[in-house]
Design an enzyme around this catalytic site. Structure first.
Site, PDB file in Angstrom:
ATOM      1  N   GLU A 112      -1.283  -9.704  -1.393  1.00 20.45           N
ATOM      2  CA  GLU A 112      -2.722  -9.949  -1.395  1.00 20.45           C
ATOM      3  C   GLU A 112      -3.286  -9.956  -2.812  1.00 20.45           C
ATOM      4  O   GLU A 112      -4.199 -10.726  -3.127  1.00 20.45           O
ATOM      5  CB  GLU A 112      -3.427  -8.896  -0.544  1.00 20.45           C
TER       6      GLU A 112
ATOM      7  N   ALA B  54       0.837  -1.202   0.000  1.00 18.66           N
ATOM      8  CA  ALA B  54       0.000   0.000   0.000  1.00 18.66           C
ATOM      9  C   ALA B  54       0.873   1.253   0.000  1.00 18.66           C
ATOM     10  O   ALA B  54       2.084   1.200   0.252  1.00 18.66           O
ATOM     11  CB  ALA B  54      -0.919  -0.004   1.216  1.00 18.66           C
TER      12      ALA B  54
ATOM     13  N   GLY C 107      -0.203  -5.417   0.279  1.00 17.30           N
ATOM     14  CA  GLY C 107      -1.224  -5.439  -0.744  1.00 17.30           C
ATOM     15  C   GLY C 107      -0.768  -6.116  -2.021  1.00 17.30           C
ATOM     16  O   GLY C 107      -1.584  -6.699  -2.740  1.00 17.30           O
TER      17      GLY C 107
ATOM     18  N   GLU D  63       2.344  -6.234   7.400  1.00 16.19           N
ATOM     19  CA  GLU D  63       1.505  -5.225   8.053  1.00 16.19           C
ATOM     20  C   GLU D  63       1.686  -5.190   9.565  1.00 16.19           C
ATOM     21  O   GLU D  63       1.552  -4.131  10.192  1.00 16.19           O
ATOM     22  CB  GLU D  63       0.025  -5.482   7.717  1.00 16.19           C
TER      23      GLU D  63
END
Length: 255
Positions: free
Chosen positions: A109, A61, A106, A129
Site C-alpha cells: 500500500e 503491518a 501495508g 490481509e
C-alpha cells in the site's frame, strides 16, 4: 527513528528503518506522516524516493501490535493509518518507490502511494490481509484498483497471493524491474532528473492527474484548465518558452 528523511541534491529519501522487516507499526505510521509533510513543505526537496533498504521494502503491518487491538481501538486508529499513507500520496512532488524484497500488505500500500515504482528482480508484492480475515486498510482497495483495474485488484486482494516482480510489471503494479543492487540507484536517478524540472508545473501535472482519477472528467478538465492558465504567471514558464525559442527544445534550466 523508524523512518528518516535524507536530502541531497534536491532528492529526499524517505528511508524505512525498522529491522528486520520494516513492519509498519503505529509509531512508524505516524513518523511516516510527519516526514511526508516535512518533504511537502521543504523547498530543497523537489522529488522523493521511498526506500526500505537493500533487503526489504516493508513486509506489512505489525501483526502482534494489531492482534492486541479490539474493534474500538481500530475504529480510533483506522483514520490515522489511512492519513499516514495519504500524506505520502499527497506529496505534491514526483515520488518513486524503490522496492526491494517484500512489499506486502501495508508495504504494498505504501508503494501504491508513489507516482512510479521500480522493483528489484527478486521483489515480491501482495495484499495478504484476506489470509488474516481482514481487507487492506491503508488504501489498498482503492489505490490498487485505480492502478491496475478492478478485476486484477480483486484477484490479488481476494486470494492474498504474492506476485513476483515480473508478474507485478505485467499487471502494472510496478513500472520497471532491475537487478536488486540497482533499485535505489535507478529510483534516485529518476527522482534526480525530475528534481531539475519546473517544480510548479510538476505539481500541477500531478494534481491534475490525481484529481481527474478521483472525479468526473468535467471536474478534471476544470482543474487542468485552471493549472494550465495559472502556469503562465510563473517564472519557469517564461524561462522554458524563452529557452525553446532561443536554443531549441529540452534545454531549459529551471533551478
Amino acid at each position: 527513528m523508524t523512518v528518516n528523511l535524507e536530502v541531497a541534491e534536491g532528492v529526499g529519501t524517505l528511508r524505512l528503518d525498522r529491522p528486520p522487516m520494516n513492519a509498519l507499526d503505529v509509531a512508524t505510521q505516524d513518523r511516516l506522516k510527519e516526514l511526508a509533510e516535512e518533504a511537502t513543505r521543504r523547498d530543497d526537496v523537489r522529488a522523493v524516493v521511498i526506500y526500505g533498504g537493500e533487503k526489504v521494502f516493508a513486509a506489512g503491518a505489525d501483526i502482534k501490535e494489531m492482534q492486541a487491538m479490539d474493534h474500538t481501538a481500530m475504529v480510533l486508529r483506522a483514520r490515522g493509518l489511512q492519513e499516514s499513507f495519504t500524506a505520502v500520496a499527497r506529496i505534491p512532488k514526483p515520488v518513486v518507490a524503490a522496492v526491494t524484497g517484500y512489499a506486502l500488505g501495508g508495504g504494498c500500500e505504501l508503494a501504491l502511494c508513489a507516482d512510479f515504482r521500480i522493483a528489484a528482480d527478486n521483489a515480491k508484492l501482495g495484499q495478504p490481509e484476506i489470509l488474516l480475515g481482514l481487507i487492506p486498510g491503508a488504501g489498498g482497495t482503492q489505490r490498487l484498483a485505480r492502478l491496475i483495474g478492478p478485476s486484477k485488484a480483486k484477484d490479488l486482494i481476494f486470494t492474498g497471493r504474492m506476485v513476483k516482480a515480473d508478474e507485478a510489471r505485467e499487471l502494472g503494479l510496478v513500472d520497471r524491474v532491475v537487478a536488486a543492487d540497482q533499485v535505489y540507484a535507478g529510483a534516485h536517478a529518476w527522482a534526480a532528473k525530475l528534481a531539475q524540472g519546473p517544480a510548479i508545473a510538476l505539481r500541477a501535472a500531478k494534481e491534475s492527474i490525481d484529481t481527474g482519477l478521483e472525479t468526473d472528467i468535467e471536474t478534471g478538465l476544470a482543474v487542468e484548465r485552471g493549472w494550465f492558465a495559472g502556469l503562465f504567471a510563473t517564472e519557469d514558464r517564461e524561462r522554458g518558452m524563452r529557452s525553446f525559442v532561443e536554443e531549441g527544445p529540452g534545454k531549459a534550466k529551471f533551478l
